[in-house]
Design a protein around this motif. Structure first.
Motif, PDB file in Angstrom:
ATOM      1  N   CYS A 267       0.831  -1.205   0.000  1.00  0.00           N
ATOM      2  CA  CYS A 267       0.000   0.000   0.000  1.00  0.00           C
ATOM      3  C   CYS A 267       0.867   1.258   0.000  1.00  0.00           C
ATOM      4  O   CYS A 267       0.568   2.234  -0.698  1.00  0.00           O
ATOM      5  CB  CYS A 267      -0.942  -0.007   1.204  1.00  0.00           C
ATOM      6  N   ALA A 268       1.947   1.230   0.770  1.00  0.00           N
ATOM      7  CA  ALA A 268       2.869   2.372   0.783  1.00  0.00           C
ATOM      8  C   ALA A 268       3.520   2.547  -0.583  1.00  0.00           C
ATOM      9  O   ALA A 268       3.726   3.677  -1.049  1.00  0.00           O
ATOM     10  CB  ALA A 268       3.930   2.183   1.866  1.00  0.00           C
TER      11      ALA A 268
ATOM     12  N   TYR B  61       0.965   4.135  -2.926  1.00  0.00           N
ATOM     13  CA  TYR B  61       0.826   5.553  -2.589  1.00  0.00           C
ATOM     14  C   TYR B  61       2.059   6.339  -3.060  1.00  0.00           C
ATOM     15  O   TYR B  61       1.932   7.433  -3.612  1.00  0.00           O
ATOM     16  CB  TYR B  61       0.629   5.722  -1.085  1.00  0.00           C
TER      17      TYR B  61
ATOM     18  N   LYS C 185       1.860   6.781  -6.808  1.00  0.00           N
ATOM     19  CA  LYS C 185       0.815   7.737  -7.213  1.00  0.00           C
ATOM     20  C   LYS C 185       1.262   9.182  -6.972  1.00  0.00           C
ATOM     21  O   LYS C 185       1.000  10.061  -7.771  1.00  0.00           O
ATOM     22  CB  LYS C 185      -0.482   7.485  -6.436  1.00  0.00           C
ATOM     23  N   LYS C 186       1.943   9.419  -5.857  1.00  0.00           N
ATOM     24  CA  LYS C 186       2.391  10.770  -5.505  1.00  0.00           C
ATOM     25  C   LYS C 186       3.799  11.062  -6.018  1.00  0.00           C
ATOM     26  O   LYS C 186       4.321  12.144  -5.804  1.00  0.00           O
ATOM     27  CB  LYS C 186       2.353  10.967  -3.982  1.00  0.00           C
TER      28      LYS C 186
ATOM     29  N   ASN D 123       6.676   9.941  -4.951  1.00  0.00           N
ATOM     30  CA  ASN D 123       7.511  10.219  -3.784  1.00  0.00           C
ATOM     31  C   ASN D 123       8.682   9.230  -3.797  1.00  0.00           C
ATOM     32  O   ASN D 123       8.526   8.056  -3.477  1.00  0.00           O
ATOM     33  CB  ASN D 123       6.667  10.062  -2.514  1.00  0.00           C
TER      34      ASN D 123
ATOM     35  N   TYR E 237       9.918   1.496   0.175  1.00  0.00           N
ATOM     36  CA  TYR E 237       9.172   0.336  -0.321  1.00  0.00           C
ATOM     37  C   TYR E 237      10.134  -0.731  -0.840  1.00  0.00           C
ATOM     38  O   TYR E 237      10.002  -1.911  -0.519  1.00  0.00           O
ATOM     39  CB  TYR E 237       8.211   0.793  -1.423  1.00  0.00           C
TER      40      TYR E 237
END
Length: 143
Positions: free
Chosen positions: A23-24, A27, A30-31, A33, A40
């Motif tokens: 999930c991290a 995310y 998507k961002k 980062n 990750y």
């Protein structure tokens, strides 16, 4: 004490950690980062290495399995008696060694003890399971 409860709890905990990490990673992607994506990657690599180490310990640590099986044999005589009937064996190491119930009457054709029969049964089923876990870990690492 958590890891002493058995490898099953450890694998479940590792699975939960992988889900949170995934999930991290989503995310972070998507961002866009980079710090989160690096975290990750590191956590995913670490979990893959832990999977390999745990699988190796479970596969090659036969002394622990033998000791547990011996203690379970004495602790659960009803299950031992059922196992004698199901696997056509008598006693722990031989028909004269700690037979559960009256196995000479219940299983008259048994000539060997249940220790070797039970451990062979477990090993035959554990190797394909370990191979599937290893293949899953490789897919996880590649992805």
């Amino acid at each position: 004490e958590f890891f002493g409860k058995g490898p099953g709890y450890s694998v479940v905990a590792l699975g939960v950690a992988v889900i949170i990490t995934a999930c991290a990673g989503v995310y972070g992607e998507k961002k866009d980062n980079k710090c989160l994506l690096l975290l990750y990657f590191l956590v995913l690599t670490l979990s893959f290495l832990v999977l390999i180490i745990m699988g190796g310990i479970a596969t090659f640590n036969n002394g622990t399995i033998d000791n547990k099986f011996s203690s379970w044999w004495d602790k659960y005589p009803d299950a031992a008696e059922k196992g004698q009937k199901e696997f056509n064996c008598c006693g722990y190491e031989s028909p004269a060694d700690r037979p559960a119930g009256n196995c000479t009457q219940d299983v008259p054709t048994a000539t060997q003890g249940c220790k070797d029969v039970g451990l062979d049964y477990m090993r035959k089923r554990f190797v394909p399971l370990f191979m599937c876990a290893f293949a899953f870990g490789c897919c996880q690492f590649i992805a």
